[in-house]
Write an enzyme that holds these catalytic residues in place. Structure first.
Site, PDB file in Angstrom:
ATOM      1  N   ASP A  63       4.732  -3.709   3.411  1.00 27.05           N
ATOM      2  CA  ASP A  63       4.094  -5.009   3.588  1.00 27.05           C
ATOM      3  C   ASP A  63       3.281  -5.304   2.322  1.00 27.05           C
ATOM      4  OD1 ASP A  63       4.011  -7.191   5.536  1.00 27.05           O
ATOM      5  OD2 ASP A  63       1.858  -6.817   5.627  1.00 27.05           O
ATOM      6  N   ASP A  84       9.632  -1.501   3.467  1.00 28.10           N
ATOM      7  CA  ASP A  84       8.559  -1.760   2.507  1.00 28.10           C
ATOM      8  C   ASP A  84       7.208  -1.429   3.140  1.00 28.10           C
ATOM      9  OD1 ASP A  84       7.259  -4.481   3.632  1.00 28.10           O
ATOM     10  OD2 ASP A  84       9.435  -4.571   3.882  1.00 28.10           O
TER      11      ASP A  84
END
Length: 290
Positions: A212, A210
């Site tokens: 973050d 991802d």
């Protein structure tokens, strides 16, 4: 020359290694308590291998409660020479996208609730972690990832946070801009420091899941999306690991970067002042110098 024995510490999503011969789960006792789980031992392409699920099978340990000292001690007791850490992480860089791998070469340690050293009162030691990963082993991991067709980034700074919560937006922006971190995770510290104290070569393979929370187009971290990416990353991680025994070979020379001699000048406590009880606990990690 010594016999190569590779250990893989598997993070979120990576709970086994396929293709090992003579594979069995081995229970290892340590003076630092029980490791995260039994350790899968066997051979891969004729090279001894060990696999330790960092969070335990079934993912029972949080990043804070992982028994890092017991894990590293147990691997040392099994005769491991080279440790490859595989872990999930978030990215602070647009070009380091979910599904990519990063061969980490630096850390910023923001953890605060973990035991970070085998040494202390009774036997004091200071090892250098200026370069906390082994360049030789990291290069092998990068080559294996490239050969496996994985998009991999050579080098990056890993921000180790305590967790288990993910970052606030303000923290994510600070780590990315002011601190210059590239990826963020919760498990490589104090693992890398302890591996250095135990004189083990250590490489970190960070699998991005991802962005973050800093990325304006992605928003906050979504666990369901992370899990989807994890599954694909785990298959890539296993492909990378399968290539390492043939690359590293059955025998190895002393580490050219001195990882396996990190304690040569590190212990400061004089022999007559060392606590026998502490010394007994250090029999595996520091036995070479003690």
């Amino acid at each position: 020359m010594t016999q190569t024995k590779i250990a893989v510490i598997g993070g979120s999503g990576l709970y086994d290694i396929e293709g090992m011969t003579g594979a069995k789960w081995t229970q290892v006792s340590t003076p630092w308590g029980a490791p995260s789980d039994d350790i899968l031992t066997g051979e891969l392409d004729g090279v001894p291998m060990a696999f330790l699920p960092r969070h335990g099978r079934g993912h029972v340990h949080s990043p804070t409660t992982v028994p890092y000292r017991a894990n590293i001690d147990a691997l040392k007791r099994l005769g491991v020479t080279d440790v490859i850490s595989v872990s999930a992480c978030g990215s602070f860089r647009e070009e380091m996208a979910p599904g990519d791998f990063v061969i980490v070469d630096q850390f910023i340690d923001r953890t605060f609730a973990r035991e970070k050293s085998f040494f202390g009162t009774g036997c004091v030691a200071h090892v250098s972690v200026a370069h906390p990963t082994c360049p030789r082993l990291s290069k092998a991991c990068h080559t294996a990832a490239t050969d496996a067709g994985i998009t991999v980034h050579d080098g990056g700074t890993y921000l180790a946070m305590e967790g288990p919560q993910f970052s606030t937006l303000a923290e994510s922006k600070m780590y990315r801009t002011s601190w210059g971190a590239d990826v963020i995770g919760m498990t490589n510290m104090p693992e890398a420091k302890l591996a250095r104290e135990a004189e083990l070569c250590y490489a970190s393979v960070a699998m991005i899941t991802d962005y973050d929370s800093w990325h304006p187009d992605h928003g906050e971290v979504d666990v369901t999306q992370i899990i989807q990416t994890l599954m694909g990353n785990a298959d890539k991680g296993r492909d990378l690991v399968r290539r390492l025994p043939a690359m590293l070979g059955p025998e190895r020379a002393p580490c050219p970067h001195g990882c396996d001699r990190a304690l040569d000048f590190a212990i400061l406590t004089q022999p007559d002042a060392r606590d026998p009880a502490v010394m007994a606990k250090l029999d595996a990690v520091a036995g070479r110098v003690l």
